[in-house]
Design an enzyme around this catalytic site. Structure first.
Site, PDB file in Angstrom:
ATOM      1  CB  ILE A  26     -83.060-109.224  19.756  1.00 54.08           C
ATOM      2  CG1 ILE A  26     -82.446-108.787  21.099  1.00 54.08           C
ATOM      3  CG2 ILE A  26     -82.642-108.261  18.651  1.00 54.08           C
ATOM      4  CD1 ILE A  26     -80.941-108.918  21.183  1.00 54.08           C
ATOM      5  N   GLY A  50     -88.070-118.525  23.766  1.00 56.58           N
ATOM      6  CA  GLY A  50     -88.943-117.565  23.086  1.00 56.58           C
ATOM      7  C   GLY A  50     -90.409-117.746  23.477  1.00 56.58           C
ATOM      8  CB  ALA A  87     -77.314-117.865  20.047  1.00 50.56           C
ATOM      9  CB  THR A 129     -72.010-110.760  21.499  1.00 48.80           C
ATOM     10  OG1 THR A 129     -71.702-110.131  22.742  1.00 48.80           O
ATOM     11  CG2 THR A 129     -71.111-111.980  21.370  1.00 48.80           C
ATOM     12  CE1 TYR A 153     -73.651-115.402  23.719  1.00 47.06           C
ATOM     13  CE2 TYR A 153     -72.444-113.553  24.680  1.00 47.06           C
ATOM     14  CZ  TYR A 153     -73.445-114.033  23.855  1.00 47.06           C
ATOM     15  OH  TYR A 153     -74.237-113.151  23.163  1.00 47.06           O
ATOM     16  CG  PHE A 181     -71.882-102.327  22.601  1.00 47.26           C
ATOM     17  CD1 PHE A 181     -71.519-102.439  21.267  1.00 47.26           C
ATOM     18  CD2 PHE A 181     -70.874-102.145  23.529  1.00 47.26           C
ATOM     19  CE1 PHE A 181     -70.189-102.374  20.872  1.00 47.26           C
ATOM     20  CE2 PHE A 181     -69.538-102.078  23.138  1.00 47.26           C
ATOM     21  CZ  PHE A 181     -69.199-102.194  21.812  1.00 47.26           C
ATOM     22  CG  ASN A 182     -75.055-104.038  27.793  1.00 50.39           C
ATOM     23  OD1 ASN A 182     -73.939-103.962  27.295  1.00 50.39           O
ATOM     24  ND2 ASN A 182     -75.278-104.609  28.956  1.00 50.39           N
ATOM     25  NE  ARG A 233     -71.202-104.181  30.866  1.00 47.41           N
ATOM     26  CZ  ARG A 233     -70.099-104.013  31.586  1.00 47.41           C
ATOM     27  NH1 ARG A 233     -69.476-102.843  31.605  1.00 47.41           N
ATOM     28  NH2 ARG A 233     -69.595-105.015  32.294  1.00 47.41           N
ATOM     29  NE  ARG A 294     -72.517-110.012  35.881  1.00 43.72           N
ATOM     30  CZ  ARG A 294     -73.527-109.654  35.092  1.00 43.72           C
ATOM     31  NH1 ARG A 294     -74.753-110.098  35.353  1.00 43.72           N
ATOM     32  NH2 ARG A 294     -73.349-108.840  34.074  1.00 43.72           N
TER      33      ARG A 294
END
Ligand code: UDP
Length: 342
Positions: A26, A50, A87, A129, A153, A181-182, A233, A294
């Protein structure tokens, strides 16, 4: 009603800006956007996840664990603001090894804030998040939904938000906490995209199947209470996330106050719908196999509310998930091995 956001050009933050974690997925998209808007940018990144190839800005390779390195970067580039993306972000890993998350997300952010304070840099925009909300009590999720994270997290990200809030009250720091979000997709302008190792996210994994790099996509559960039984999502284009960061920064710089809001499109798609859309876009069969759920996956995470709309005048420009998948496919098909292949 005239939107407050109309009275000032929030698309144009003032530089120079230090982007911490700017070589990541991002971050690198945000760096490219800042550069396209003529803002002077430098990147601070330890390159643990990165990619130097993802940016064409001055790069300081350093860790937020190293206070002297942070101080030196602030001294060298004299930013007027920081955008903080660095992070750890794997939920599963945060459960098995929370120490890494408390060290790198909480302690390292404290290091950054302390060095910013020492250098009199007061403005920070940072990645939070929707995992800070925990199990949603209502969906679509409003911006002011209670924050009750269910994994380390999410808890470390909430600690980061609290730290900013306390520093704002006590020391006049100005902050924007943006709860994603995603994040998905790749730069519409081309050249950069998503390259995680290991990859755990749905859209890149589906595209790896389309490229023949994986045999099939595992669908984690089809017995949820959703329209086809698979999880829903809210997938938001990474360029739209970047645009929101620029607006949030301009908002802080205009003295309009701290901001906590989430960033999503408000549209939810099931896992099966994503796979089906990817089949259409790539023209590949993309075999799928339903496996067990999951652990820790809520059935539905979709953004509601409109604080980013109202306060920042922000709208997702690539709000159709097909555009998100199309841009991701353009990157993945041009870089089948990610940045490694150049
Ligand atoms: N998912 C899946 N198979 C995969 C990866 C993800 O079915 O190989 C599902 C996952 O259960 C979730 C959605 O796809 O419902 C998005 O998962 P992702 O890991 O991309 O993001 P998250 O929502 O966990 O942040």
């Amino acid at each position: 009603m005239t939107s407050e956001a109309n009275s000032i050009d929030l698309t144009q933050p003032q530089g120079p800006v230090l982007v911490v974690g700017g070589a990541g997925y991002i971050g690198s998209h945000c760096v490219a956007l800042l550069q396209r808007r003529g803002v002077e940018v430098a990147v601070f990144d330890d390159l643990s996840t990165g990619h130097a190839e993802a940016i064409s800005a001055p790069l300081v390779v350093g860790s937020l664990g190293d206070r002297e390195a942070i101080a030196a970067a602030l001294e060298a580039h004299r930013p007027s603001a920081v955008i903080h993306f660095a992070a750890k972000c794997y939920v599963g890993e945060s459960v098995t090894d929370p120490a890494i998350y408390y060290r790198e997300n909480v302690h390292y952010t404290w290091n950054l804030l302390e060095e910013m304070r020492a250098a009199s840099v007061s403005d920070i925009v940072f990645s939070s998040t929707c995992a800070t909300y925990g199990e949603p009590r209502e969906v679509p999720i409003p911006d002011d939904h209670p924050q009750d994270p269910i994994n380390p997290y999410g808890r470390t990200k909430l600690h980061m938000e609290h730290m900013m809030r306390d520093y704002s009250r006590a020391y006049g720091m100005r902050y924007a906490a943006l709860r994603y979000f995603n994040a998905a997709g790749a730069a519409t302008a081309g050249g950069i995209g998503e390259d995680h190792s290991p990859e755990t996210h749905l859209i890149p994994l589906v595209l790896e199947v389309a490229l023949g790099q994986r045999e099939k996509i595992m669908v984690f559960g089809d017995d949820y209470e959703t329209r086809d039984g698979t999880c829903i999502r809210d997938y938001i284009h990474v360029d739209d996330l970047g645009d929101a960061h620029l607006r949030a920064l301009a908002h802080l710089q205009a003295g309009r106050g701290d901001l906590e809001c989430h960033l999503g499109t408000g549209n939810g798609f099931t896992v099966m719908e994503i796979i089906e859309a990817a089949r259409e876009i790539t023209g590949q069969a993309i075999p799928a196999e339903v496996v067990a759920r999951r652990e820790g996956d809520p059935a539905m995470l979709v953004a509601g509310g409109s604080r980013a709309f109202d306060v920042l005048g922000w709208r997702p420009a690539r709000g159709d998930v097909r555009d998100v998948i199309r841009d991701a496919w353009a990157f993945h098909s041009a870089h089948p091995s990610g940045y490694a292949a150049g």
